[in-house]
Design a protein around this motif. Structure first.
Motif, PDB file in Angstrom:
ATOM      1  N   SER A  29      18.181  -8.681 -33.468  1.00 14.98           N
ATOM      2  CA  SER A  29      16.760  -8.948 -33.705  1.00 14.98           C
ATOM      3  C   SER A  29      16.451 -10.440 -33.729  1.00 14.98           C
ATOM      4  O   SER A  29      15.358 -10.854 -33.342  1.00 14.98           O
ATOM      5  N   PHE A  30      17.403 -11.247 -34.171  1.00 15.31           N
ATOM      6  CA  PHE A  30      17.156 -12.684 -34.249  1.00 15.31           C
ATOM      7  C   PHE A  30      16.894 -13.298 -32.882  1.00 15.31           C
ATOM      8  O   PHE A  30      15.890 -13.982 -32.697  1.00 15.31           O
ATOM      9  N   PRO A  31      17.752 -13.086 -31.870  1.00 17.18           N
ATOM     10  CA  PRO A  31      17.437 -13.683 -30.562  1.00 17.18           C
ATOM     11  C   PRO A  31      16.209 -13.069 -29.905  1.00 17.18           C
ATOM     12  O   PRO A  31      15.492 -13.756 -29.170  1.00 17.18           O
ATOM     13  N   ILE A  32      15.938 -11.806 -30.177  1.00 16.09           N
ATOM     14  CA  ILE A  32      14.738 -11.192 -29.610  1.00 16.09           C
ATOM     15  C   ILE A  32      13.498 -11.871 -30.175  1.00 16.09           C
ATOM     16  O   ILE A  32      12.567 -12.209 -29.448  1.00 16.09           O
ATOM     17  N   GLY A  33      13.480 -12.102 -31.473  1.00 14.49           N
ATOM     18  CA  GLY A  33      12.344 -12.793 -32.082  1.00 14.49           C
ATOM     19  C   GLY A  33      12.224 -14.228 -31.623  1.00 14.49           C
ATOM     20  O   GLY A  33      11.124 -14.737 -31.392  1.00 14.49           O
ATOM     21  N   ALA A  34      13.363 -14.895 -31.464  1.00 17.23           N
ATOM     22  CA  ALA A  34      13.335 -16.276 -30.985  1.00 17.23           C
ATOM     23  C   ALA A  34      12.831 -16.339 -29.551  1.00 17.23           C
ATOM     24  O   ALA A  34      12.099 -17.267 -29.181  1.00 17.23           O
ATOM     25  N   LEU A  35      13.210 -15.374 -28.743  1.00 19.08           N
ATOM     26  CA  LEU A  35      12.747 -15.365 -27.356  1.00 19.08           C
ATOM     27  C   LEU A  35      11.235 -15.171 -27.262  1.00 19.08           C
ATOM     28  O   LEU A  35      10.603 -15.687 -26.347  1.00 19.08           O
ATOM     29  N   VAL A  36      10.663 -14.445 -28.200  1.00 19.50           N
ATOM     30  CA  VAL A  36       9.200 -14.285 -28.201  1.00 19.50           C
ATOM     31  C   VAL A  36       8.533 -15.647 -28.356  1.00 19.50           C
ATOM     32  O   VAL A  36       7.585 -15.975 -27.620  1.00 19.50           O
ATOM     33  N   ALA A  37       9.028 -16.465 -29.274  1.00 17.11           N
ATOM     34  CA  ALA A  37       8.445 -17.792 -29.475  1.00 17.11           C
ATOM     35  C   ALA A  37       8.665 -18.686 -28.262  1.00 17.11           C
ATOM     36  O   ALA A  37       7.758 -19.418 -27.845  1.00 17.11           O
ATOM     37  N   VAL A  38       9.849 -18.608 -27.671  1.00 17.71           N
ATOM     38  CA  VAL A  38      10.147 -19.425 -26.493  1.00 17.71           C
ATOM     39  C   VAL A  38       9.272 -18.994 -25.316  1.00 17.71           C
ATOM     40  O   VAL A  38       8.726 -19.832 -24.595  1.00 17.71           O
ATOM     41  N   ILE A  39       9.134 -17.701 -25.123  1.00 19.62           N
ATOM     42  CA  ILE A  39       8.315 -17.197 -24.015  1.00 19.62           C
ATOM     43  C   ILE A  39       6.869 -17.635 -24.178  1.00 19.62           C
ATOM     44  O   ILE A  39       6.213 -18.030 -23.213  1.00 19.62           O
ATOM     45  N   ARG A  40       6.390 -17.583 -25.399  1.00 17.43           N
ATOM     46  CA  ARG A  40       4.994 -17.996 -25.637  1.00 17.43           C
ATOM     47  C   ARG A  40       4.788 -19.466 -25.268  1.00 17.43           C
ATOM     48  O   ARG A  40       3.793 -19.829 -24.644  1.00 17.43           O
ATOM     49  N   SER A  41       5.719 -20.323 -25.658  1.00 15.62           N
ATOM     50  CA  SER A  41       5.558 -21.742 -25.346  1.00 15.62           C
ATOM     51  C   SER A  41       5.740 -22.003 -23.850  1.00 15.62           C
ATOM     52  O   SER A  41       5.064 -22.866 -23.285  1.00 15.62           O
ATOM     53  N   ILE A  42       6.630 -21.264 -23.202  1.00 13.90           N
ATOM     54  CA  ILE A  42       6.832 -21.436 -21.763  1.00 13.90           C
ATOM     55  C   ILE A  42       5.592 -20.994 -20.989  1.00 13.90           C
ATOM     56  O   ILE A  42       5.166 -21.672 -20.048  1.00 13.90           O
ATOM     57  N   VAL A  43       5.020 -19.903 -21.379  1.00 17.76           N
ATOM     58  CA  VAL A  43       3.816 -19.411 -20.696  1.00 17.76           C
ATOM     59  C   VAL A  43       2.648 -20.362 -20.931  1.00 17.76           C
ATOM     60  O   VAL A  43       1.833 -20.593 -20.029  1.00 17.76           O
ATOM     61  N   ASP A  44       2.563 -20.947 -22.121  1.00 18.65           N
ATOM     62  CA  ASP A  44       1.501 -21.923 -22.392  1.00 18.65           C
ATOM     63  C   ASP A  44       1.652 -23.170 -21.528  1.00 18.65           C
ATOM     64  O   ASP A  44       0.666 -23.854 -21.238  1.00 18.65           O
ATOM     65  N   ASP A  45       2.884 -23.476 -21.108  1.00 17.20           N
ATOM     66  CA  ASP A  45       3.117 -24.613 -20.216  1.00 17.20           C
ATOM     67  C   ASP A  45       2.832 -24.275 -18.762  1.00 17.20           C
ATOM     68  O   ASP A  45       2.937 -25.133 -17.892  1.00 17.20           O
ATOM     69  N   GLY A  46       2.503 -23.012 -18.487  1.00  8.81           N
ATOM     70  CA  GLY A  46       2.173 -22.612 -17.121  1.00  8.81           C
ATOM     71  C   GLY A  46       3.344 -22.082 -16.322  1.00  8.81           C
ATOM     72  O   GLY A  46       3.244 -21.905 -15.110  1.00  8.81           O
ATOM     73  N   ARG A  47       4.467 -21.827 -16.953  1.00  4.61           N
ATOM     74  CA  ARG A  47       5.649 -21.314 -16.251  1.00  4.61           C
ATOM     75  C   ARG A  47       5.794 -19.818 -16.515  1.00  4.61           C
ATOM     76  O   ARG A  47       6.705 -19.358 -17.174  1.00  4.61           O
ATOM     77  N   ARG A  48       4.884 -19.049 -15.954  1.00  2.00           N
ATOM     78  CA  ARG A  48       4.845 -17.605 -16.187  1.00  2.00           C
ATOM     79  C   ARG A  48       6.082 -16.895 -15.628  1.00  2.00           C
ATOM     80  O   ARG A  48       6.573 -15.938 -16.210  1.00  2.00           O
ATOM     81  N   SER A  49       6.604 -17.357 -14.483  1.00  2.00           N
ATOM     82  CA  SER A  49       7.771 -16.693 -13.889  1.00  2.00           C
ATOM     83  C   SER A  49       9.009 -16.854 -14.779  1.00  2.00           C
ATOM     84  O   SER A  49       9.825 -15.932 -14.890  1.00  2.00           O
ATOM     85  N   ASP A  50       9.144 -18.006 -15.404  1.00  2.00           N
ATOM     86  CA  ASP A  50      10.256 -18.197 -16.340  1.00  2.00           C
ATOM     87  C   ASP A  50      10.115 -17.286 -17.553  1.00  2.00           C
ATOM     88  O   ASP A  50      11.100 -16.779 -18.090  1.00  2.00           O
ATOM     89  N   GLY A  51       8.880 -17.074 -17.971  1.00  2.00           N
ATOM     90  CA  GLY A  51       8.622 -16.169 -19.089  1.00  2.00           C
ATOM     91  C   GLY A  51       8.997 -14.735 -18.778  1.00  2.00           C
ATOM     92  O   GLY A  51       9.539 -14.027 -19.630  1.00  2.00           O
ATOM     93  N   THR A  52       8.734 -14.307 -17.537  1.00  2.00           N
ATOM     94  CA  THR A  52       9.105 -12.934 -17.179  1.00  2.00           C
ATOM     95  C   THR A  52      10.619 -12.760 -17.105  1.00  2.00           C
ATOM     96  O   THR A  52      11.137 -11.700 -17.447  1.00  2.00           O
ATOM     97  N   ILE A  53      11.327 -13.791 -16.681  1.00  2.00           N
ATOM     98  CA  ILE A  53      12.792 -13.715 -16.663  1.00  2.00           C
ATOM     99  C   ILE A  53      13.324 -13.592 -18.091  1.00  2.00           C
ATOM    100  O   ILE A  53      14.220 -12.791 -18.368  1.00  2.00           O
ATOM    101  N   LEU A  54      12.747 -14.357 -19.006  1.00  2.00           N
ATOM    102  CA  LEU A  54      13.181 -14.266 -20.401  1.00  2.00           C
ATOM    103  C   LEU A  54      12.808 -12.920 -21.017  1.00  2.00           C
ATOM    104  O   LEU A  54      13.516 -12.419 -21.894  1.00  2.00           O
ATOM    105  N   LEU A  55      11.708 -12.329 -20.556  1.00  2.00           N
ATOM    106  CA  LEU A  55      11.369 -10.976 -21.014  1.00  2.00           C
ATOM    107  C   LEU A  55      12.428  -9.978 -20.568  1.00  2.00           C
ATOM    108  O   LEU A  55      12.785  -9.057 -21.312  1.00  2.00           O
ATOM    109  N   ALA A  56      12.943 -10.158 -19.355  1.00  2.00           N
ATOM    110  CA  ALA A  56      14.010  -9.274 -18.876  1.00  2.00           C
ATOM    111  C   ALA A  56      15.279  -9.459 -19.710  1.00  2.00           C
ATOM    112  O   ALA A  56      15.958  -8.477 -20.054  1.00  2.00           O
ATOM    113  N   VAL A  57      15.592 -10.703 -20.060  1.00  2.00           N
ATOM    114  CA  VAL A  57      16.747 -10.973 -20.920  1.00  2.00           C
ATOM    115  C   VAL A  57      16.551 -10.320 -22.283  1.00  2.00           C
ATOM    116  O   VAL A  57      17.477  -9.730 -22.854  1.00  2.00           O
TER     117      VAL A  57
END
Length: 97
Positions: A29-57
């Motif tokens: 659960s810890f890395p899953i929760g951390a990935l949510v925060a990372v994905i949010r910041s990546i998507v806010d930077d405009g890197r949506r494709s990187d966010g989808t890869i992290l969602l797959a991870v």
């Protein structure tokens, strides 16, 4: 007539399995929760494709965790239930993307 429910006592081995299952859940659960925060910041930077890869991870981590829990309880690792491990990734994808 009232039915009395027979209560079955857990063995030490069963309790150990449940404890290990909760540890697997907590550790995954810890890395899953951390990935949510990372994905949010990546998507806010405009890197949506990187966010989808992290969602797959994130989905893979959840599926592997549920497979490991099934193995601890001596069940087959591959069952339709392990797909529930991807639910946090789906929810995060809907809310973030």
């Amino acid at each position: 007539m009232a039915r009395t429910r027979v209560r079955r006592e857990l063995t030490t081995e069963q309790v150990q399995r449940w404890v290990v299952s909760f540890l697997i859940l907590a550790v995954s659960s810890f890395p899953i929760g951390a990935l949510v925060a990372v994905i949010r910041s990546i998507v806010d930077d405009g890197r949506r494709s990187d966010g989808t890869i992290l969602l797959a991870v994130m989905a893979v981590i959840g599926i592997v965790a549920l497979g490991a829990i099934r193995l601890v309880h001596r069940r087959p690792a591959f069952a339709p239930w392990i797909l529930l491990g991807a639910v946090p990734a789906v929810v995060a994808g809907v809310l973030i993307l």
